[in-house]
Design an enzyme around this catalytic site. Structure first.
Site, PDB file in Angstrom:
ATOM      1  N   SER A  11      32.534  48.522  39.923  1.00  0.00           N
ATOM      2  CA  SER A  11      33.793  47.852  40.519  1.00  0.00           C
ATOM      3  C   SER A  11      34.497  47.181  39.445  1.00  0.00           C
ATOM      4  CB  SER A  11      33.365  46.984  41.569  1.00  0.00           C
ATOM      5  OG  SER A  11      34.333  46.106  41.852  1.00  0.00           O
ATOM      6  N   TYR A  65      28.845  39.789  45.019  1.00  0.00           N
ATOM      7  CA  TYR A  65      29.250  41.114  44.898  1.00  0.00           C
ATOM      8  C   TYR A  65      29.173  41.173  43.247  1.00  0.00           C
ATOM      9  CZ  TYR A  65      31.864  45.205  45.400  1.00  0.00           C
ATOM     10  OH  TYR A  65      32.165  46.619  45.194  1.00  0.00           O
TER      11      TYR A  65
END
Length: 233
Positions: free
Chosen positions: A134, A147
């Site tokens: 990501s 995250y």
């Protein structure tokens, strides 16, 4: 697996029943026999039904026994794509230990476990491991500690794995998409209380094409890190 399927290289894509994972499976289907990773027989069967050459890989990646049982039946892989993952938002002050644990189990520990179990076959095939990371594996922001923490850790894992596996001919790549038009992104926007604007995000198919570029690299080359960002702000 049919005789025709046996002639194809084999790719396992986790999280392949929707979103980025399904887009990757669709992108690879013309050249690979696909193992479609998902948590249920129903969802994996539905994805397999639309693909040229595919079969289910049913496992709950958060459950040690489920993952071990599924991995025990794996054939030698040419490509392993880790696309399954979860996002948990919240400030450090409000998130719980269980949320930290669940996110690391899904986004790192399951990746490491499945990779280790698949490595003997990947070495025999001189295969490739592709981790869908990501933009949060490079940058973080308030409310994104969990995250980003998992994705920074996943980047470290792939960097180490790449160096460890060079002598065995296993190539390791990390693909870092920015915001993608997926169910997960919609859930993040809902959590933030803002308006969802899919036109501002990458399409899953764009990420899948980046993965295709990675796996199509000739054996003398490793595409180590790819960052794919939305064109619009």
């Amino acid at each position: 697996m049919s005789p025709v399927d046996r002639e194809r290289p084999t790719a396992l894509v986790t999280g392949a029943t929707r979103g980025i994972g399904l887009a990757i499976a669709r992108e690879l289907q013309g050249d690979y026999h696909l193992l479609i990773g998902g948590r249920s027989e129903e969802s994996t069967a539905a994805a397999c039904a639309e693909l040229e050459s595919a079969e289910p890989f049913v496992a709950d990646l958060l459950d040690d026994e489920s993952l071990a049982a599924a991995a025990a039946a794996l054939p030698d892989l040419d490509v392993l794509v880790h696309s399954a993952g979860i996002s948990i938002k919240g400030s450090v002050a409000e998130v719980t230990r269980d949320q930290w644990r669940k996110a690391f189990e899904a986004n790192l520990f399951a990746v490491a476990d499945l990779t280790a179990r698949a490595l003997p076959g990947l070495r025999r095939r001189r295969g490739q491991v592709v981790a869908i990371n990501s933009g949060s594996g490079f940058f973080t922001a308030p409310g994104n500690a969990i995250y980003s923490g998992t994705k920074f850790a996943l980047r470290a894992f792939t960097d180490v794995l790449r160096e460890e596996e060079r002598e065995y001919g296993v190539r390791v790549s990390s693909v870092h998409p920015g915001k993608v038009d997926t169910d997960m992104q919609a859930e993040i926007v809902e959590h933030d209380g803002t308006t969802y604007q899919p036109e501002l995000y990458l399409r899953p198919e764009s990420v899948a094409r980046a993965v295709r570029t990675v796996v199509d690299a000739t054996e003398d080359a490793t595409v180590e890190v790819v960052s794919v960002r939305p064109s619009r702000k």
